[in-house]
Write an enzyme that holds these catalytic residues in place. Structure first.
Site, PDB file in Angstrom:
ATOM      1  N   ASP A  83       2.058   6.302   3.340  1.00 39.95           N
ATOM      2  CA  ASP A  83       1.353   5.819   4.359  1.00 39.95           C
ATOM      3  C   ASP A  83       0.414   4.475   4.133  1.00 39.95           C
ATOM      4  O   ASP A  83      -0.795   4.151   4.306  1.00 39.95           O
ATOM      5  CB  ASP A  83       0.049   6.740   4.861  1.00 39.95           C
ATOM      6  CG  ASP A  83      -0.338   6.512   6.383  1.00 39.95           C
ATOM      7  OD1 ASP A  83       0.376   5.698   6.925  1.00 39.95           O
ATOM      8  OD2 ASP A  83      -1.417   6.676   6.493  1.00 39.95           O
ATOM      9  N   LEU A  84       1.524   3.705   3.612  1.00 42.55           N
ATOM     10  CA  LEU A  84       0.650   2.222   3.163  1.00 42.55           C
ATOM     11  C   LEU A  84       0.613   1.310   4.360  1.00 42.55           C
ATOM     12  O   LEU A  84       1.534   0.943   5.185  1.00 42.55           O
ATOM     13  CB  LEU A  84       1.736   1.362   1.924  1.00 42.55           C
ATOM     14  CG  LEU A  84       1.307   0.225   1.506  1.00 42.55           C
ATOM     15  CD1 LEU A  84      -0.020   0.652   0.801  1.00 42.55           C
ATOM     16  CD2 LEU A  84       2.209  -0.592   0.740  1.00 42.55           C
TER      17      LEU A  84
END
Length: 237
Positions: free
Chosen positions: A166-167
């Site tokens: 979930d960058l």
């Protein structure tokens, strides 16, 4: 890392950072009685900021998101203790710190078995005097060298083979000393393949564009190219 075991409870913790009984440290009421709650933040749930002896901690209860999260808020299927999300995030943070990546120090992780499921919590160090990129870019532009720094920090994370699933720019912080930090490693893991790395970077680009459309943040193609230049391996002359 120390481990506390009692019945269906497991707590993994750093005894150098936690001086209170590990079985009590996830009880918000305990911290309120000690008058050590110093703030809170709301997201999927409430993150409580607590004053420990030498650092501030961020206490977070694991909650599901999306449609399924409306049906099953905070229970996860139990397989074994070292597969719980809290234990794995604790270990990933330790791994990244050993690799020299700027991530919060893990303080304590808890898992409580409930029949075939479990609930989980995590306490990490609150990064002092730091704000996320969305907040910063709503106010002003970033200097060119800061985008290069962001790219380099992501590269360090990838060189440690950690896939941040979930960058996005909510999970990238900059502190008052202009250090770049990466946070929120729930559901992330060590992956020795290479094909996920470009996907991480493209996800980050989509995040920049989404927040530019949603919140009109200061961002340009030039900014992105600077970040990519920091990410790419440096060629030695």
């Amino acid at each position: 890392m120390k481990t506390f075991e009692k019945g269906k409870l497991r707590v993994w913790y750093d005894e150098a950072l936690l001086s209170v009984p590990p079985e009590q440290c996830f009880d918000v009421g305990f911290w309120q009685q000690q008058e050590r709650i110093v703030g809170q933040a709301s997201g999927r749930g409430t993150t409580w900021f607590i004053q420990l002896d030498n650092v501030q901690g961020a206490l977070r209860h694991y909650r599901r998101g999306g449609l399924f999260g409306k049906l099953v808020r905070d229970h996860y299927l139990f397989c074994q203790w070292d597969k719980t999300r809290s234990y794995q995030e604790f270990q990933i943070l330790n791994h990244l710190r050993q690799a020299g990546v700027n991530v919060p120090r893990p303080i304590a992780a808890r898992a409580v078995k409930k029949h075939v499921c479990y609930q989980a919590d995590l306490i990490t160090e609150k990064v002092p005097n730091a704000r996320d990129l969305v907040t910063i870019l709503q106010e002003n532009t970033l200097r060119d060298e800061m985008y290069v720094k962001i790219g380099r920090e992501i590269r360090k994370m990838h060189d440690a083979q950690v896939n941040h699933t979930d960058l996005n720019i909510h999970n990238i912080l900059i502190d008052d000393r202009e250090r770049v930090w990466i946070i929120d490693f729930d559901k992330c893991g060590v992956d020795f393949s290479q094909d996920w790395k470009s996907g991480n970077i493209q996800r980050l680009l989509r995040s920049f564009k989404k927040e530019q459309s949603k919140h009109n943040i200061f961002f340009s193609e030039h900014s992105w190219q600077l970040l990519v230049s920091g990410y790419l391996p440096q060629v030695k002359e």
